[in-house]
Design a protein around this motif. Structure first.
Motif, short mmCIF file in Angstrom:
data_model
loop_
_atom_site.label_atom_id
_atom_site.label_comp_id
_atom_site.label_asym_id
_atom_site.label_seq_id
_atom_site.Cartn_x
_atom_site.Cartn_y
_atom_site.Cartn_z
N MET A 107 41.47 46.87 48.84
CA MET A 107 41.36 45.61 48.13
C MET A 107 42.37 45.60 46.99
O MET A 107 42.68 46.63 46.41
N TRP A 108 42.82 44.42 46.65
CA TRP A 108 43.79 44.30 45.56
C TRP A 108 43.18 44.73 44.23
O TRP A 108 43.87 45.11 43.31
N TRP A 109 41.85 44.69 44.13
CA TRP A 109 41.17 45.04 42.88
C TRP A 109 40.66 46.49 42.89
O TRP A 109 39.75 46.83 42.14
N ASP A 110 41.31 47.36 43.67
CA ASP A 110 40.84 48.74 43.79
C ASP A 110 41.04 49.57 42.52
O ASP A 110 40.57 50.69 42.43
N GLU A 111 41.70 49.01 41.54
CA GLU A 111 41.81 49.67 40.23
C GLU A 111 40.74 49.16 39.26
O GLU A 111 40.69 49.57 38.11
N GLY A 112 39.93 48.22 39.74
CA GLY A 112 38.90 47.62 38.90
C GLY A 112 39.43 46.38 38.19
O GLY A 112 40.61 46.05 38.27
N LEU A 113 38.52 45.69 37.53
CA LEU A 113 38.86 44.46 36.81
C LEU A 113 38.13 44.45 35.48
O LEU A 113 37.13 45.16 35.29
N ARG A 114 38.59 43.59 34.61
CA ARG A 114 37.92 43.42 33.31
C ARG A 114 37.39 41.99 33.21
O ARG A 114 38.02 41.05 33.65
N PHE A 115 36.21 41.90 32.60
CA PHE A 115 35.62 40.59 32.35
C PHE A 115 34.60 40.71 31.22
O PHE A 115 33.81 41.65 31.17
N ALA A 116 34.62 39.74 30.34
CA ALA A 116 33.61 39.62 29.29
C ALA A 116 33.36 38.13 29.05
O ALA A 116 34.28 37.40 28.70
N CYS A 117 32.14 37.71 29.29
CA CYS A 117 31.80 36.32 29.03
C CYS A 117 31.86 36.08 27.52
O CYS A 117 31.23 36.80 26.74
N ILE A 118 32.61 35.07 27.13
CA ILE A 118 32.70 34.74 25.70
C ILE A 118 31.88 33.50 25.35
O ILE A 118 31.92 33.03 24.23
N GLY A 119 31.15 32.97 26.35
CA GLY A 119 30.27 31.84 26.10
C GLY A 119 30.99 30.52 25.90
O GLY A 119 30.46 29.63 25.22
N CYS A 120 32.15 30.37 26.49
CA CYS A 120 32.92 29.13 26.30
C CYS A 120 32.39 27.97 27.14
O CYS A 120 32.69 26.82 26.86
N GLY A 121 31.61 28.27 28.18
CA GLY A 121 31.03 27.22 29.02
C GLY A 121 32.00 26.60 30.02
O GLY A 121 31.62 25.67 30.72
N ARG A 122 33.21 27.10 30.10
CA ARG A 122 34.17 26.50 31.03
C ARG A 122 33.75 26.65 32.48
O ARG A 122 34.09 25.81 33.31
N CYS A 123 33.04 27.72 32.81
CA CYS A 123 32.59 27.91 34.19
C CYS A 123 31.45 26.95 34.54
O CYS A 123 31.12 26.77 35.71
N CYS A 124 30.86 26.32 33.55
CA CYS A 124 29.75 25.39 33.75
C CYS A 124 30.22 23.94 33.83
O CYS A 124 29.41 23.04 34.05
N ARG A 125 31.49 23.74 33.61
CA ARG A 125 32.02 22.38 33.66
C ARG A 125 33.43 22.45 34.25
O ARG A 125 34.02 23.50 34.33
N GLY A 126 33.89 21.34 34.66
CA GLY A 126 35.23 21.31 35.26
C GLY A 126 35.20 20.55 36.55
O GLY A 126 34.51 19.54 36.67
N GLU A 127 35.91 21.07 37.53
CA GLU A 127 35.98 20.33 38.79
C GLU A 127 34.64 20.36 39.51
O GLU A 127 33.89 21.33 39.42
N PRO A 128 34.31 19.28 40.21
CA PRO A 128 33.05 19.23 40.96
C PRO A 128 33.00 20.32 42.02
O PRO A 128 34.03 20.77 42.52
N GLY A 129 31.81 20.73 42.35
CA GLY A 129 31.62 21.75 43.37
C GLY A 129 30.18 21.81 43.77
O GLY A 129 29.54 20.78 43.98
N ALA A 130 29.65 23.00 43.88
CA ALA A 130 28.26 23.19 44.27
C ALA A 130 27.70 24.38 43.51
O ALA A 130 28.39 25.36 43.27
N ILE A 131 26.45 24.27 43.14
CA ILE A 131 25.73 25.35 42.47
C ILE A 131 24.51 25.63 43.35
O ILE A 131 23.46 25.01 43.20
N PHE A 132 24.69 26.53 44.30
CA PHE A 132 23.64 26.84 45.26
C PHE A 132 22.59 27.74 44.64
O PHE A 132 22.87 28.49 43.70
N PHE A 133 21.38 27.70 45.19
CA PHE A 133 20.29 28.53 44.71
C PHE A 133 19.36 28.86 45.86
O PHE A 133 19.34 28.18 46.88
#
Length: 129
Positions: free
Chosen positions: A1-27
């Motif tokens: 996988m291209w990410w075989d060295e690992g990845l970095r992520f830290a949620c900063i609470g900006c809310g951008r993933c909760c808004r933006g282009e329309p899509g679907a939020i399955f549950f």
């Protein structure tokens, strides 16, 4: 996988993933029950108020412009955070974003927490998938 060295992520609470282009939020059905309980609603009432169908599957409704119905514009917080669907919990470790470095980098343009913060080893990423 291209990410075989690992990845970095830290949620900063900006809310951008909760808004933006329309899509679907399955549950899942269990997540629907948890959300219904959190809101003090019977499942049928929860569905009437907060659920739509995308690609023949139940999805949380969105406000105009693609914002999740449970995103609070004033605080930038999720109103059901403790019971948010797994899809939300797993962002940005979605198969579609891990498909290629290009897909990850495109998403990182709108998510300042991607490529920053906590290190996720490839084994941990694979387990999330």
């Amino acid at each position: 996988m291209w990410w075989d060295e690992g990845l970095r992520f830290a949620c900063i609470g900006c809310g951008r993933c909760c808004r933006g282009e329309p899509g679907a939020i399955f549950f899942t059905p269990d997540e629907e029950q948890a959300l219904s309980r959190r809101l003090g609603l019977e499942t049928g009432e929860f569905r009437n108020r907060y659920v739509t169908y995308r690609w023949e599957a139940p999805s949380l409704k969105e406000k105009r412009g693609g914002e999740c119905i449970f995103h609070d514009e004033k605080t930038n917080l999720c109103l059901v955070y403790e019971d948010r669907p797994m899809q939300c919990r797993l962002f940005p470790f979605w198969p579609s974003l891990l498909e290629s470095r290009e897909a990850w980098d495109r998403a990182a343009l709108s998510c300042p927490g991607m490529n920053e913060g906590e290190y996720y080893a490839p084994e941990r990423i694979a387990a999330l998938l």
